[in-house]
Design a protein around this motif. Structure first.
Motif, PDB file in Angstrom:
ATOM      1  N   THR A  58       9.176   1.474   1.661  1.00  0.00           N
ATOM      2  CA  THR A  58       8.625   0.485   1.860  1.00  0.00           C
ATOM      3  C   THR A  58       9.456  -0.617   2.352  1.00  0.00           C
ATOM      4  OG1 THR A  58       7.873   0.694  -0.549  1.00  0.00           O
ATOM      5  CG2 THR A  58       7.969  -1.541   0.104  1.00  0.00           C
TER       6      THR A  58
ATOM      7  N   ILE B  99       0.765  -1.234   0.001  1.00  0.00           N
ATOM      8  CA  ILE B  99      -0.048   0.174  -0.086  1.00  0.00           C
ATOM      9  C   ILE B  99       0.973   1.259   0.063  1.00  0.00           C
ATOM     10  CG2 ILE B  99      -1.674   1.175   1.407  1.00  0.00           C
ATOM     11  CD1 ILE B  99      -2.750  -1.433   2.496  1.00  0.00           C
ATOM     12  N   LEU B 100       1.985   1.314   0.902  1.00  0.00           N
ATOM     13  CA  LEU B 100       2.850   2.336   0.814  1.00  0.00           C
ATOM     14  C   LEU B 100       3.599   2.734  -0.496  1.00  0.00           C
ATOM     15  CD1 LEU B 100       4.711   2.055   4.403  1.00  0.00           C
ATOM     16  CD2 LEU B 100       3.147   4.038   3.433  1.00  0.00           C
TER      17      LEU B 100
ATOM     18  N   VAL C   1       2.399   1.721  -3.524  1.00  0.00           N
ATOM     19  CA  VAL C   1       1.255   2.040  -4.511  1.00  0.00           C
ATOM     20  C   VAL C   1       1.039   3.830  -4.322  1.00  0.00           C
ATOM     21  CG1 VAL C   1      -0.899   2.044  -5.037  1.00  0.00           C
ATOM     22  CG2 VAL C   1       0.095  -0.124  -4.700  1.00  0.00           C
ATOM     23  N   PHE C   2       0.999   4.341  -2.922  1.00  0.00           N
ATOM     24  CA  PHE C   2       0.590   5.359  -2.924  1.00  0.00           C
ATOM     25  C   PHE C   2       1.947   6.405  -3.027  1.00  0.00           C
ATOM     26  CE2 PHE C   2      -3.253   3.667  -1.265  1.00  0.00           C
ATOM     27  CZ  PHE C   2      -4.239   4.623  -1.955  1.00  0.00           C
ATOM     28  N   THR C   3       3.329   5.937  -2.659  1.00  0.00           N
ATOM     29  CA  THR C   3       4.505   6.775  -2.701  1.00  0.00           C
ATOM     30  C   THR C   3       5.304   6.551  -3.644  1.00  0.00           C
ATOM     31  OG1 THR C   3       5.424   5.325  -1.141  1.00  0.00           O
ATOM     32  CG2 THR C   3       4.155   6.991   0.078  1.00  0.00           C
ATOM     33  N   GLN C   4       5.261   5.215  -4.452  1.00  0.00           N
ATOM     34  CA  GLN C   4       6.505   4.788  -5.343  1.00  0.00           C
ATOM     35  C   GLN C   4       7.990   4.960  -4.670  1.00  0.00           C
ATOM     36  OE1 GLN C   4       3.691   6.865  -6.842  1.00  0.00           O
ATOM     37  NE2 GLN C   4       3.170   4.674  -6.760  1.00  0.00           N
ATOM     38  N   ASP C   5       7.965   5.013  -3.390  1.00  0.00           N
ATOM     39  CA  ASP C   5       9.107   5.334  -2.386  1.00  0.00           C
ATOM     40  C   ASP C   5       9.687   3.737  -1.956  1.00  0.00           C
ATOM     41  OD1 ASP C   5      11.269   5.548  -0.824  1.00  0.00           O
ATOM     42  OD2 ASP C   5      10.352   7.502   0.047  1.00  0.00           O
TER      43      ASP C   5
END
Length: 262
Positions: A58, A47-48, A50-54
């Motif tokens: 992750t 989920i992280l 998907v929303f941050t592309q970081d």
């Protein structure tokens, strides 16, 4: 960074191995579930991402909260205190809790040997402050092959889930258990008929996805350029339900786990 996720299925296989040495049925289920429970944080990582592309964020989130010995101690103490009120109604809760926390601890210790390590003392220890017993380095590889290695390891990790499922299928057939299961979700009970054939289908689908992405990993060297972040997203977003299944399978197939004995 070489890989962001450990083989949850491998942890599950170890959990089944240890469960076979436990006499209590509740303890067997506890240790089998505890061995895969920590990796449910993979869903949070997905989920992280998907929303941050970081990718770094992750990585830091995974193998921190649910892999912390401090969190395990809190879970153990809290559950033991609460279990005092439920011991008459649930006499097997004590071995289940011990097995569950023991499984979590085994999982965390195994991850100390796997690439990125573990924030074993979170929250005292920062998420990005990892303890690693064997510190792998691939600095001698060129960036292209370092990137390839990350993709291959991540893909093979997903393939371990299918192996985990096949072992459960074998055990269920051996013990003649869990062919039909019931799952309680949000206070509703769902009956699943012919569960083993369905799990077998899921296993082959996961193997198929693994094969496709393994091919994509090698093709990305020259024919199909694909950066690591995009590859990880394409791989793990579809596999999110698979990790959820892996993290709950010992509970779903608890009748099979209870009969495991070596």
């Amino acid at each position: 960074m070489v890989a962001i996720m450990p083989p949850t299925g491998f942890h599950g296989l170890l959990g089944l191995l240890f469960a076979g040495k436990v006499k209590s049925k509740a303890g067997k289920v506890g240790i089998a579930w505890g061995s895969v429970f920590p990796d449910l944080d993979l869903l949070g990582s997905i989920i992280l991402f998907v929303f941050t592309q970081d990718l770094e964020l992750t990585i830091f989130f995974h193998r921190s909260v649910t892999h912390s010995f401090i969190v395990m101690a809190i879970i153990l103490i809290s559950c033991l205190l609460i279990s005092g009120f439920w011991s008459d109604r649930f006499p097997s809760i004590f071995p289940f809790i011990l097995g569950f926390v023991g499984g979590m601890a085994i999982h965390a210790v195994m991850d100390l040997f796997y690439l990125d390590g573990v924030a074993i003392l979170w929250p005292i220890q920062a998420m990005n402050d990892r303890l690693v017993i064997l510190d792998y380095t691939f600095a001698e590889l060129t960036p292209v092959y370092n990137n390839l290695l990350a993709k291959v390891i991540s893909t093979l990790d997903g393939g371990f889930e299918a192996i985990y499922y096949f072992v459960f299928i074998f055990l269920a057939n051996r013990f003649n258990t869990d062919r039909d299961i019931s799952v309680e979700l949000f206070s509703k009970r769902y009956e699943v008929q012919n569960w083993i054939p369905k799990l077998k289908t899921i296993s082959f689908v996961v193997l198929g996805v693994t094969t496709i992405f393994l091919s994509m990993a090698f093709l990305s060297i020259s024919i199909l350029p694909l950066d690591l972040e995009l590859f990880i997203m394409l791989l793990y977003i579809p596999l999110a339900p698979v990790y959820l299944l892996s993290g709950t399978l010992p509970l779903i197939m608890r009748k099979t786990v209870e009969k495991v004995n070596y």
